[in-house]
Design a protein around this motif. Structure first.
Motif, PDB file in Angstrom:
ATOM      1  N   VAL A 219       5.984 -21.538 -21.478  1.00 25.67           N
ATOM      2  CA  VAL A 219       6.986 -22.056 -22.648  1.00 25.67           C
ATOM      3  C   VAL A 219       7.562 -21.021 -23.388  1.00 25.67           C
ATOM      4  O   VAL A 219       8.847 -20.864 -23.834  1.00 25.67           O
ATOM      5  N   PRO A 220       6.851 -19.984 -24.086  1.00 25.55           N
ATOM      6  CA  PRO A 220       7.363 -18.739 -24.739  1.00 25.55           C
ATOM      7  C   PRO A 220       8.628 -18.072 -24.106  1.00 25.55           C
ATOM      8  O   PRO A 220       9.709 -18.051 -24.515  1.00 25.55           O
TER       9      PRO A 220
ATOM     10  N   LEU B 249      12.781 -20.833 -32.024  1.00 24.54           N
ATOM     11  CA  LEU B 249      13.364 -21.894 -31.330  1.00 24.54           C
ATOM     12  C   LEU B 249      13.722 -22.836 -32.276  1.00 24.54           C
ATOM     13  O   LEU B 249      14.961 -23.526 -32.286  1.00 24.54           O
ATOM     14  N   ALA B 250      13.064 -23.300 -33.059  1.00 25.74           N
ATOM     15  CA  ALA B 250      13.242 -24.056 -34.250  1.00 25.74           C
ATOM     16  C   ALA B 250      14.679 -23.952 -34.938  1.00 25.74           C
ATOM     17  O   ALA B 250      15.485 -24.591 -35.167  1.00 25.74           O
TER      18      ALA B 250
ATOM     19  N   ALA C 132      11.674 -20.778 -24.089  1.00 27.33           N
ATOM     20  CA  ALA C 132      12.097 -20.724 -25.289  1.00 27.33           C
ATOM     21  C   ALA C 132      12.924 -19.725 -25.766  1.00 27.33           C
ATOM     22  O   ALA C 132      14.152 -19.853 -26.364  1.00 27.33           O
TER      23      ALA C 132
ATOM     24  N   ASP D 236       6.765 -15.657 -34.554  1.00 26.98           N
ATOM     25  CA  ASP D 236       6.312 -16.712 -33.430  1.00 26.98           C
ATOM     26  C   ASP D 236       7.658 -17.342 -32.747  1.00 26.98           C
ATOM     27  O   ASP D 236       8.572 -17.703 -33.476  1.00 26.98           O
ATOM     28  N   TYR D 237       7.491 -17.472 -31.651  1.00 27.06           N
ATOM     29  CA  TYR D 237       8.631 -18.166 -30.720  1.00 27.06           C
ATOM     30  C   TYR D 237       8.954 -19.430 -31.015  1.00 27.06           C
ATOM     31  O   TYR D 237      10.437 -19.940 -31.006  1.00 27.06           O
ATOM     32  N   ARG D 238       8.225 -20.297 -31.697  1.00 27.12           N
ATOM     33  CA  ARG D 238       8.379 -21.705 -31.831  1.00 27.12           C
ATOM     34  C   ARG D 238       9.159 -21.808 -33.002  1.00 27.12           C
ATOM     35  O   ARG D 238      10.093 -22.472 -33.055  1.00 27.12           O
TER      36      ARG D 238
END
Length: 380
Positions: free
Chosen positions: A40-41, A233-234, A44, A228-230
């Motif tokens: 996923v990373p 992405l957000a 993303a 953090d990649y999340r």
């Protein structure tokens, strides 16, 4: 019927990846373990970079910056040097395919006023080499670098030091190759065109450029494991949706889908003990060579994803797929981009382009393989 064939040709790698993944599901039926296959990373951050870089390219900032440089040039060779090294350095940050999509069209507009179609072919082949070679220097330069960087949890400084000798040699090879071009003066018409492009307002500070620059910086922080990649992405998704939702079209969903299909294929193959033992046996001690050869046939991005599930030698696989981007026309999918644009502009030079492309790619490939062998012998 023709439209179906056309769609299949345009999405050949994706189709083959989906078919292969579907066949592997017959041996390993879908289950919750499939979720663990997906990196996923990588998906993303790759998505974020595609969206942001697409926005920067649409803004015209790359073309305007290049036009300002052209106003300071005097000869054909200097013009070619700017076009080639623009691809080399820009590809380190915006991927090889985006660099080619940005600067090859500029070459196709400027060069006919300066030189012949054959000389144009040489410049565009060198641009292609420059994009493929410059992009190997950084984790964000091409998709397989980003994938391997995260897959093996590589250290950024170690990554950069590993590729540094090959980047320097590549720079020298490109500089030497430029002497094959004449030093004839650039016509005034080209300078006038550059002056008009230079006057575009996109280089002035604007909210759009600041926003895109900020999102690009956040993406780089995620690559460097600082953010953090999340979260990245957000922020990219929300900001783009609120400001320029059309930027989402710049994401290469075919490439992202190809990655997902290969993740599933490799994950399923790794569950087959017989296949795993066979491939691991072939790879053991030959990771570099296997990656290089596989890249010539299926291109370096699928080769990286496929082979990564069967070896722990990150450095050999990284070098093999990066150097393996040279050679055949399909070794790096970015090479097909410049080939397609040139052939559409100069259809009579298709055979000549392929001949020149193959000759230079094989020459560069042999030199870099020799450097890799020397570094291995010296334990570097």
């Amino acid at each position: 019927m023709k439209s179906v064939v056309s769609v299949l040709k345009e999405n050949l790698v994706l189709v083959l990846a989906v078919v292969a993944a579907s066949v592997s599901m017959l041996a390993i039926p879908p289950s919750s373990s499939y979720v663990g296959y997906i990196n996923v990373p990588v998906l993303a951050i790759l998505f974020c970079l595609m969206v942001v870089i697409g926005g920067l390219r649409e803004s015209g900032v790359f073309a305007a910056a290049l036009a300002r440089l052209l106003l300071r040039l005097g000869t054909m060779r200097q013009l070619a040097a700017v076009l080639v090294f623009a691809c080399f350095f820009v590809s380190m940050w915006v991927t090889n395919d985006v660099a080619l999509l940005t600067f090859v069209p500029f070459s196709l507009v400027a060069l006919p006023k300066v030189t012949s179609e054959k000389q144009m072919a040489l410049v565009i082949v060198l641009q292609t080499l420059a994009a493929n070679l410059g992009s190997m220097c950084t984790p964000v330069g091409n998709p397989q670098n980003l994938y391997l960087y995260f897959y093996y949890a590589m250290d950024l400084s170690s990554f950069l030091l590993l590729l540094l000798p090959y980047t320097l040699v590549s720079f020298l090879l490109l500089a030497l190759s430029l002497f094959r071009l004449p030093g004839t003066p650039i016509p005034i018409s080209v300078r006038l065109a550059a002056r008009r492009t230079r006057n575009l307002p996109v280089l002035a500070p604007s909210r759009r450029l600041w926003t895109l620059g900020g999102m690009f910086f956040l993406s780089i922080l995620a690559v460097a494991h600082v953010l953090d990649y999340r979260l990245t992405l957000a922020l990219v998704v929300v900001v783009t949706a609120l400001t320029r939702p059309r930027y989402f079209r710049y994401a290469d969903y075919r490439l992202l889908g190809t990655f997902v299909a290969f993740f599933i294929l490799v994950g399923n193959l790794s569950q087959l003990s017989g296949f795993r033992d066979l491939l691991t046996g072939y790879l053991d001690g030959h990771e570099f060579l296997m990656a290089l050869l596989a890249s010539q046939v299926i291109s370096n991005v699928p080769a990286a994803v496929l082979l990564s599930g069967f070896t722990d030698d990150a450095a050999a696989l990284l070098l093999g797929t990066d150097i393996g981007g040279l050679g055949t026309l399909v070794a790096s999918m970015a090479s097909l981009i410049s080939y397609g644009m040139y052939v559409r502009a100069c259809p009579r030079q298709q055979v000549g382009y392929l001949k020149l492309f193959t000759q230079l790619n094989l020459a560069y490939l042999l030199v870099l393989v020799l450097i890799a062998w020397l570094c291995h012998q010296l334990g570097v």
